[in-house]
Design a protein around this motif. Sequence first.
Motif, short mmCIF file in Angstrom:
data_model
loop_
_atom_site.label_atom_id
_atom_site.label_comp_id
_atom_site.label_asym_id
_atom_site.label_seq_id
_atom_site.Cartn_x
_atom_site.Cartn_y
_atom_site.Cartn_z
N PRO A 217 39.49 39.52 31.54
CA PRO A 217 38.84 38.69 32.55
C PRO A 217 37.71 39.43 33.25
O PRO A 217 37.69 40.66 33.31
N ILE A 218 36.76 38.68 33.76
CA ILE A 218 35.77 39.20 34.69
C ILE A 218 36.44 39.19 36.06
O ILE A 218 36.93 38.16 36.52
N VAL A 219 36.50 40.34 36.72
CA VAL A 219 37.28 40.47 37.95
C VAL A 219 36.36 40.72 39.14
O VAL A 219 35.51 41.61 39.11
N VAL A 220 36.53 39.89 40.18
CA VAL A 220 35.82 40.07 41.44
C VAL A 220 36.87 40.22 42.54
O VAL A 220 37.74 39.35 42.70
N LEU A 221 36.82 41.32 43.27
CA LEU A 221 37.70 41.53 44.42
C LEU A 221 36.87 41.44 45.69
O LEU A 221 35.72 41.91 45.72
N THR A 222 37.41 40.82 46.72
CA THR A 222 36.70 40.74 47.99
C THR A 222 37.54 41.36 49.10
O THR A 222 38.78 41.38 49.03
N SER A 223 36.85 41.87 50.11
CA SER A 223 37.53 42.48 51.26
C SER A 223 36.69 42.25 52.51
O SER A 223 35.46 42.42 52.48
N ASN A 224 37.36 41.85 53.60
CA ASN A 224 36.69 41.73 54.90
C ASN A 224 36.80 43.01 55.71
O ASN A 224 36.42 43.06 56.87
#
Length: 339
Positions: A217-224
């Motif tokens: 998979p193409i993986v995108v992680l986000t964080s605030n």
Amino acid sequence: MSGGFPSAPDGSFPVADGAFPADKSSSAAGSSPAAGGGAAHGGEATDGGAAAACPPDEHALAAALEREGYFADEGLRTAVHLALRLDRPLLLEGEPGVGKTEVAAVLSRVVGRELIRLQCFEGLDAGQALYEWDYPKQLLHVRVAESRGQEVGDLYREEFLLRRPLLRALESDRGAVLLIDEIDRADSEFEAFLLEFLGDFQITVPELGTIRARTPPIVVLTSNRTRELHDALKRRCLYHWIAFPEVDRERAILRAAVPGLEETAAEGLVRAVQRVRGLPLLKRPGIAESVEWARGAVTLAEGGSPWPVALRRALGLLIKDEEDTRLLAGHAEELFGDV
């Protein structure tokens, strides 16, 4: 991000209609249909991803993002491009509302892959993110078998497996865009588990064996950035901080996202938003809030309110905190006087 993705014969890639910051296809954990197909258990991954085309060049990718209505700056375009080219997960940090989640949603449409979203929260464990056994279904199967005098058989086979987002992403034949949203809300133990998943894109189900990704998979992680992430996770990712947009880019976003917004109104609204963000607010408004503010002000202006009055009346779409509202009230003239 990892793995290539299919392209058209002319080397282009599919683009669907859309406008930033619409959240069209985000699939909540466990809520969207499975990606389809079973995984190869205990064997090598199929060659479905091997035939995938090389990612597009940087200029083609930038053009596709803009056609989707996502106006990324040069730094973000470069980060997405390199993550695709180098097969690296992309870790995006920034304040809420700057468009981190939309990167994954837009990218899924650009590359023509399903978006699978894992929403992180405190207490999230591997079972909730990866897979669980359907115990009620297993119990029902046992009772039916006993009532019919039949053998119960194996209770740990695929028909009793509940596929959570991470497993669904592995089993997708065409590959998926996997969004791991707000990883900073999860516990450090889950971060540690994620290291293994991101390293090999495989999991072991004791009763079934090893399940490997058919197409990574193409993986995108986000964080605030509500807490600091571990260095081990950051080392496995390509990192990019998304800042608030500059004036010209935010104006372009508003023109694309808010039909009926005149140029002079867009300029005035962007000036006001930039001034608001310069105040010592508890919660600075993001791009999503400025778009909603513009939509609300346009609606009120079409109903007869003068533009500055419409902006003030629609402030509840921009500011979401009582203390910030009082602070803005004391700076109303300087914020909206020339809008």
